[in-house]
Scaffold this motif. Structure first.
Motif, short mmCIF file in Angstrom:
data_model
loop_
_atom_site.label_atom_id
_atom_site.label_comp_id
_atom_site.label_asym_id
_atom_site.label_seq_id
_atom_site.Cartn_x
_atom_site.Cartn_y
_atom_site.Cartn_z
N THR A 1 -6.97 -15.65 -26.42
CA THR A 1 -6.60 -16.69 -27.00
C THR A 1 -7.82 -17.41 -27.57
O THR A 1 -8.05 -17.98 -28.77
N ASP B 1 -6.34 -15.38 -21.81
CA ASP B 1 -7.15 -16.62 -21.75
C ASP B 1 -8.42 -15.99 -22.74
O ASP B 1 -8.91 -16.78 -23.59
N ARG C 1 -0.40 -22.26 -24.49
CA ARG C 1 -0.96 -21.23 -23.82
C ARG C 1 -0.03 -20.13 -23.69
O ARG C 1 1.29 -20.15 -23.79
N CYS C 2 -0.16 -18.70 -23.94
CA CYS C 2 0.38 -17.79 -24.33
C CYS C 2 1.22 -17.38 -22.89
O CYS C 2 0.36 -17.01 -21.74
N THR C 3 2.48 -17.33 -22.82
CA THR C 3 3.20 -17.11 -21.58
C THR C 3 3.84 -15.44 -21.41
O THR C 3 4.49 -15.31 -20.65
#
Length: 207
Positions: free
Chosen positions: A13, A10, A32-34
């Protein structure tokens, strides 16, 4: 303890959005990056990467299944691999070049050249330097290990074609960008270049 990308995603980003508005718009669009590091055993991770080289995923999976069948359907330890005759590995479908690479990986694991027990205390550059001493492991393979196994947060695989295509598409270059151009963009993304790389891969795969 080395930093981990999952814990910082978080923060990463938000930092990337502020540092690079063009990448920031892609971040908003993609979501969101997973990225989740596997935490896989390092020897297994490198052995798997060697076996996948220059093969389709299906072909590599078939060979891995046959290889694991020699060891009660599990990944062999370095010691088990060293004790296995090369002709048995070849019968499982492993090429001679990959057999030599796997044996070299096992040797360098057991003799301490690859100090997997203390990876958390090693820098990215140290891990790359040690890993690339193994036959069949180049810088790109070591960088993928840093990203997908260890989750190191500031890795930028400049030689990766997907990263090159992502920058080309995102910033509107007619041709694949030169390395110096890529590094200029990536300078804005420190210390979260791993997350930036993940978004560049998504930019390409979202076509």
């Amino acid at each position: 303890m080395a930093p981990n990308v999952k814990a910082d995603v978080d923060q990463a980003t938000e930092s990337l959005r502020l540092a690079d508005p063009i990448l920031g718009r892609a971040i908003v669009r993609i979501g969101r990056c997973t990225l989740t590091p596997t935490g896989e055993d390092p020897f297994t991770a490198f052995a798997e990467s060697i076996l996948y080289q220059q093969l389709s995923g299906k072909a590599a999976e078939t060979i891995i299944k046959r290889l694991k069948a020699l060891f009660d359907h599990d990944w062999p330890s370095p010691e088990q691999l060293l004790a296995t005759p090369e002709d048995r590995l070849r019968a499982a479908g492993v090429s001679w070049n990959k057999i030599r690479a796997l044996k070299d990986l096992a040797t360098k694991t057991t003799d301490g050249t690859l100090d997997f027990a203390h990876l958390a205390n090693q820098t990215d550059a140290e891990i790359i330097s040690h890993a690339t001493q193994v036959r069949g492991i180049g810088r790109w393979t070591a960088e993928m290990f840093l990203i997908f196994t260890l989750g190191r947060p500031d890795v930028f695989p400049v030689d990766d074609l997907g990263i090159q295509k992502g920058i080309q598409k995102l910033y509107g270059y007619r041709k694949l960008p030169a390395k110096r151009t890529m590094l200029r963009h990536a300078g804005k993304w420190r210390p979260f270049r791993t997350v930036a790389s993940w978004y560049l891969w998504r930019v390409v795969s979202s076509d």
